[in-house]
Design a protein around this motif. Structure first.
Motif, PDB file in Angstrom:
ATOM      1  N   PHE A 394       0.834  -1.201   0.000  1.00 39.30           N
ATOM      2  CA  PHE A 394       0.000   0.000   0.000  1.00 39.30           C
ATOM      3  C   PHE A 394       0.874   1.258   0.000  1.00 39.30           C
ATOM      4  N   CYS A 395       1.902   1.267   0.844  1.00 36.69           N
ATOM      5  CA  CYS A 395       2.807   2.418   0.920  1.00 36.69           C
ATOM      6  C   CYS A 395       3.604   2.584  -0.368  1.00 36.69           C
ATOM      7  N   VAL A 396       4.017   1.475  -0.975  1.00 33.33           N
ATOM      8  CA  VAL A 396       4.759   1.542  -2.234  1.00 33.33           C
ATOM      9  C   VAL A 396       3.902   2.169  -3.327  1.00 33.33           C
ATOM     10  N   CYS A 397       2.639   1.777  -3.383  1.00 29.69           N
ATOM     11  CA  CYS A 397       1.749   2.275  -4.447  1.00 29.69           C
ATOM     12  C   CYS A 397       1.441   3.759  -4.301  1.00 29.69           C
ATOM     13  N   PHE A 398       1.122   4.218  -3.082  1.00 28.00           N
ATOM     14  CA  PHE A 398       0.786   5.642  -2.979  1.00 28.00           C
ATOM     15  C   PHE A 398       2.036   6.520  -2.993  1.00 28.00           C
ATOM     16  N   THR A 399       3.228   5.903  -2.910  1.00 28.61           N
ATOM     17  CA  THR A 399       4.464   6.669  -3.059  1.00 28.61           C
ATOM     18  C   THR A 399       4.706   7.015  -4.530  1.00 28.61           C
ATOM     19  N   CYS A 400       4.308   6.122  -5.444  1.00 27.25           N
ATOM     20  CA  CYS A 400       4.516   6.358  -6.874  1.00 27.25           C
ATOM     21  C   CYS A 400       3.553   7.435  -7.377  1.00 27.25           C
ATOM     22  N   PRO A 401       4.051   8.549  -7.916  1.00 28.41           N
ATOM     23  CA  PRO A 401       3.183   9.663  -8.362  1.00 28.41           C
ATOM     24  C   PRO A 401       2.586   9.407  -9.736  1.00 28.41           C
ATOM     25  N   VAL A 402       1.850   8.318  -9.865  1.00 26.42           N
ATOM     26  CA  VAL A 402       1.196   7.959 -11.129  1.00 26.42           C
ATOM     27  C   VAL A 402      -0.299   7.855 -10.862  1.00 26.42           C
ATOM     28  N   LEU A 403      -1.092   8.681 -11.518  1.00 28.57           N
ATOM     29  CA  LEU A 403      -2.519   8.751 -11.228  1.00 28.57           C
ATOM     30  C   LEU A 403      -3.250   7.426 -11.468  1.00 28.57           C
ATOM     31  N   PRO A 404      -3.082   6.731 -12.608  1.00 24.69           N
ATOM     32  CA  PRO A 404      -3.802   5.461 -12.803  1.00 24.69           C
ATOM     33  C   PRO A 404      -3.441   4.401 -11.761  1.00 24.69           C
ATOM     34  N   LEU A 405      -2.230   4.480 -11.199  1.00 21.60           N
ATOM     35  CA  LEU A 405      -1.822   3.503 -10.191  1.00 21.60           C
ATOM     36  C   LEU A 405      -2.638   3.641  -8.913  1.00 21.60           C
ATOM     37  N   GLN A 406      -3.313   4.776  -8.729  1.00 21.12           N
ATOM     38  CA  GLN A 406      -4.080   4.993  -7.508  1.00 21.12           C
ATOM     39  C   GLN A 406      -5.295   4.055  -7.419  1.00 21.12           C
ATOM     40  N   TYR A 407      -5.725   3.503  -8.547  1.00 20.02           N
ATOM     41  CA  TYR A 407      -6.779   2.483  -8.482  1.00 20.02           C
ATOM     42  C   TYR A 407      -6.324   1.305  -7.619  1.00 20.02           C
ATOM     43  N   LEU A 408      -5.085   0.858  -7.846  1.00 19.55           N
ATOM     44  CA  LEU A 408      -4.524  -0.236  -7.052  1.00 19.55           C
ATOM     45  C   LEU A 408      -4.302   0.210  -5.610  1.00 19.55           C
ATOM     46  N   THR A 409      -3.916   1.473  -5.429  1.00 25.20           N
ATOM     47  CA  THR A 409      -3.731   2.006  -4.072  1.00 25.20           C
ATOM     48  C   THR A 409      -5.038   1.962  -3.293  1.00 25.20           C
ATOM     49  N   PHE A 410      -6.131   2.320  -3.928  1.00 23.52           N
ATOM     50  CA  PHE A 410      -7.438   2.292  -3.274  1.00 23.52           C
ATOM     51  C   PHE A 410      -7.770   0.871  -2.800  1.00 23.52           C
ATOM     52  N   ILE A 411      -7.526  -0.102  -3.679  1.00 21.07           N
ATOM     53  CA  ILE A 411      -7.836  -1.497  -3.325  1.00 21.07           C
ATOM     54  C   ILE A 411      -6.989  -1.954  -2.132  1.00 21.07           C
ATOM     55  N   LEU A 412      -5.689  -1.648  -2.185  1.00 22.68           N
ATOM     56  CA  LEU A 412      -4.795  -2.068  -1.102  1.00 22.68           C
ATOM     57  C   LEU A 412      -5.140  -1.363   0.211  1.00 22.68           C
ATOM     58  N   GLN A 413      -5.553  -0.092   0.114  1.00 15.89           N
ATOM     59  CA  GLN A 413      -5.929   0.632   1.340  1.00 15.89           C
ATOM     60  C   GLN A 413      -7.129  -0.023   2.013  1.00 15.89           C
ATOM     61  N   VAL A 414      -8.116  -0.386   1.220  1.00 14.12           N
ATOM     62  CA  VAL A 414      -9.329  -0.995   1.769  1.00 14.12           C
ATOM     63  C   VAL A 414      -9.032  -2.377   2.355  1.00 14.12           C
ATOM     64  N   VAL A 415      -8.282  -3.189   1.615  1.00 17.28           N
ATOM     65  CA  VAL A 415      -7.951  -4.532   2.099  1.00 17.28           C
ATOM     66  C   VAL A 415      -7.100  -4.440   3.358  1.00 17.28           C
ATOM     67  N   ASN A 416      -6.104  -3.569   3.359  1.00 13.71           N
ATOM     68  CA  ASN A 416      -5.230  -3.425   4.509  1.00 13.71           C
ATOM     69  C   ASN A 416      -5.980  -2.927   5.735  1.00 13.71           C
ATOM     70  N   SER A 417      -6.882  -1.972   5.530  1.00 16.81           N
ATOM     71  CA  SER A 417      -7.670  -1.446   6.646  1.00 16.81           C
ATOM     72  C   SER A 417      -8.565  -2.526   7.240  1.00 16.81           C
ATOM     73  N   ALA A 418      -9.196  -3.330   6.363  1.00 18.02           N
ATOM     74  CA  ALA A 418     -10.070  -4.399   6.843  1.00 18.02           C
ATOM     75  C   ALA A 418      -9.296  -5.437   7.649  1.00 18.02           C
ATOM     76  N   PHE A 419      -8.128  -5.828   7.148  1.00 16.11           N
ATOM     77  CA  PHE A 419      -7.300  -6.805   7.852  1.00 16.11           C
ATOM     78  C   PHE A 419      -6.747  -6.220   9.146  1.00 16.11           C
ATOM     79  N   PHE A 420      -6.396  -4.934   9.125  1.00 18.82           N
ATOM     80  CA  PHE A 420      -5.762  -4.327  10.294  1.00 18.82           C
ATOM     81  C   PHE A 420      -6.697  -4.257  11.495  1.00 18.82           C
ATOM     82  N   TYR A 421      -7.852  -3.624  11.335  1.00 17.35           N
ATOM     83  CA  TYR A 421      -8.738  -3.418  12.475  1.00 17.35           C
ATOM     84  C   TYR A 421      -9.245  -4.740  13.046  1.00 17.35           C
TER      85      TYR A 421
END
Length: 515
Positions: A394-421
């Motif tokens: 998740f951190c690797v993806c939102f570090t890359c300044p590429v707008l289309p890559l943010q689709y993958l960032t969104f997915i990883l953020q949601v999955v990571n948040s669900a697993f974390f809490y």
């Protein structure tokens, strides 16, 4: 997922679980959709006074510089998350000490206050967003804490239910997306929050009708009842118990020869039982806090929260920058992010099934001496490790300044948040005694607030020193996320240590009771 047959008690359990899912889906984590609400707040002119006219030196073109507005809107979310973590310990203490009803009534008060403040706010009173958002975050988290114990009603799917609730907690971010879409159709922000204020009636009804006054114990006793069906059900259980007692007395009179054997058997049970239960009660709150299990878990939580909350507070200005201030494009990506968060409730059961996988296997013989706590703990390292991998990616993806890559960032953020809490709550409830659950869960979040204060200097550096480019900060977060791998490794080693102690102490059978 679980059977609802078996009379009024099982039906009551199912209604509690399903209503809790509905509550989690619409009330608990709505502030996770902050990016959607920020889009609406900007249109309505909140903090617009911090926008200034900027002239480009090369062509003397005048444009509107709203970095000050973005900064204040990011601060609103940061203040809310810090207020939430600071109040977790006192809320946890109230939950442990006073019970579910008191904690939920406090949550309803916070929720109603937050929605009313936004209903009454205007662009001129933008500062009301600070206490309003903080109240909504605190209320949602408190409701979620009281709902976690509902999983105790179904032992076989306990971790799965916790994960489903956590997925609903994340998916409730879609509430702000709905508000954004309604706003685009002409419905005012204040009308939406006025409606949400009335929804607190549902929370009150569930508090008194479908939730216990105190707590739901774990493991669940056969005679446990709560809520509106308690009186009649309790009488039935007492009558059954009295009938069983009479039958036992008749059996004793008819079989005098077996009386001694039964007494010896009862004595053996009484001798065996205290070996486990009193020791569990002897574990103090202080010994749990000072254990390595707790300290490494604290590091795992702090690191994950810093990555999650910093991203949530900066996602809107980040998208604005990557989209070259194209608001149509920003709105599109904001909608996609909110819709992705809605899918969290569908993904969250995966983590629960991983944690509960050992419960669907044949039980090991009791002679092996493996405790329920040890079996549950041994299933956690895999889930915790997956969370660490997700956090890093998740951190690797939102570090890359590429707008289309943010689709993958969104997915990883949601999955990571669900697993974390879900992983956090499941670990606390498994590794430590249930009587300390609220305090330990709250203490972790309260201590995390100390680190979360770093959001303010980080945001200041990004806006004023790095000209809005968070690249270097994101690289630092990516490196920091590697610390989350320590916790699952330690839990795995701890489980191996317990297994080794069990093998060397077969006579005792239960190893150490330390946290």
């Amino acid at each position: 997922m679980f059977e609802c047959q078996g009379g009024r008690v099982q039906l009551h359990y199912c209604l509690t679980v399903l209503s809790g899912l509905l509550e989690s889906l619409f009330f608990t984590g709505i502030t996770f959709g902050w990016a959607s609400l920020v889009f609406v707040l900007k249109i309505d002119g909140y903090f617009a006074g911090y926008c200034t006219n900027a002239t480009r030196a090369e062509d003397q073109d005048v444009s509107l510089d709203c970095r000050g507005q973005d900064e204040h809107l990011s601060w609103v979310m940061s203040v809310a998350t810090i207020a939430n973590t600071l109040t977790r310990l006192p809320i946890g203490y109230v939950f442990d000490r006073c019970g579910t009803t008191v904690a939920r009534l406090i949550a309803v008060c916070f929720y109603t206050t937050g929605t009313l403040l936004i209903t009454l706010s205007r662009a001129e009173t933008s500062v009301l967003l600070y206490p309003a958002t903080a109240c909504l975050v605190i209320a949602g988290t408190t409701l979620y804490i009281t709902n976690v114990q509902v999983a105790n009603l179904f032992d076989t799917y306990r971790s799965t239910i916790i994960n489903v609730y956590n997925g609903a907690y994340d998916s409730s971010a879609a509430v702000f997306l709905i508000i954004k879409l309604l706003h685009e159709k002409g419905v005012s922000l204040h009308s939406c929050f006025f409606f949400l204020t009335f929804c607190s009636i549902f929370q009150l009804l569930r508090t008194f009708l479908l939730m216990p006054k105190r707590h739901i114990p774990y493991p669940l006793p056969d005679t446990y009842t709560y809520g509106v069906s308690c009186p009649s059900t309790r009488r039935e259980r007492i009558e059954e118990k009295e009938n069983d007692k009479e039958d036992q007395e008749l059996d004793v009179k008819r079989n005098k020869d077996d009386k001694t054997a039964e007494a010896e058997t009862s004595a053996l049970h009484l001798l065996k039982k205290p070996l486990v239960e009193p020791k569990q009660e002897e574990v103090s709150f202080r010994s749990c806090v000072m254990s390595w299990l707790f300290l490494w878990h604290l590091l795992w939580v702090v690191t994950s929260l810093l990555c999650q909350f910093l991203y949530l507070s900066l996602v809107n200005p980040m998208l604005t920058r990557l989209a070259n201030n194209d608001q149509t494009l920003v709105s599109h990506y904001t909608n996609v992010f909110a819709i992705t968060q809605l899918c969290a409730v569908l993904l969250s059961p995966l983590n629960g099934l991983i944690m509960d996988r050992h419960k669907h296997k044949p039980h090991k013989p009791l002679t092996q001496g493996e405790t329920k706590r040890e079996a549950d703990l041994s299933s956690l390292p895999l889930a915790l490790s997956l969370n660490s991998v997700q956090c890093f990616l998740f951190c690797v993806c939102f570090t890359c300044p590429v707008l289309p890559l943010q689709y993958l960032t969104f997915i990883l953020q949601v999955v990571n948040s669900a697993f974390f809490y879900a992983g956090h709550q499941a670990f606390i409830s498994t590794a430590f005694p249930m009587q300390h659950f609220g305090k330990l869960s709250g203490l972790v979040m309260t201590l995390s607030s100390v680190v979360l204060f770093l959001q303010f200097p980080i945001q200041y550096v990004i806006q004023h020193q790095l000209q809005g480019d968070p690249l270097y900060v994101n690289v630092g977060l990516t490196v920091l996320s590697l610390l989350t791998f320590i916790h699952p490794v330690h839990v795995s080693l701890y489980c191996k240590k317990l297994a080794k102690q069990r093998k060397t102490k077969e006579a005792n059978g239960h190893g150490s009771t330390k946290c």
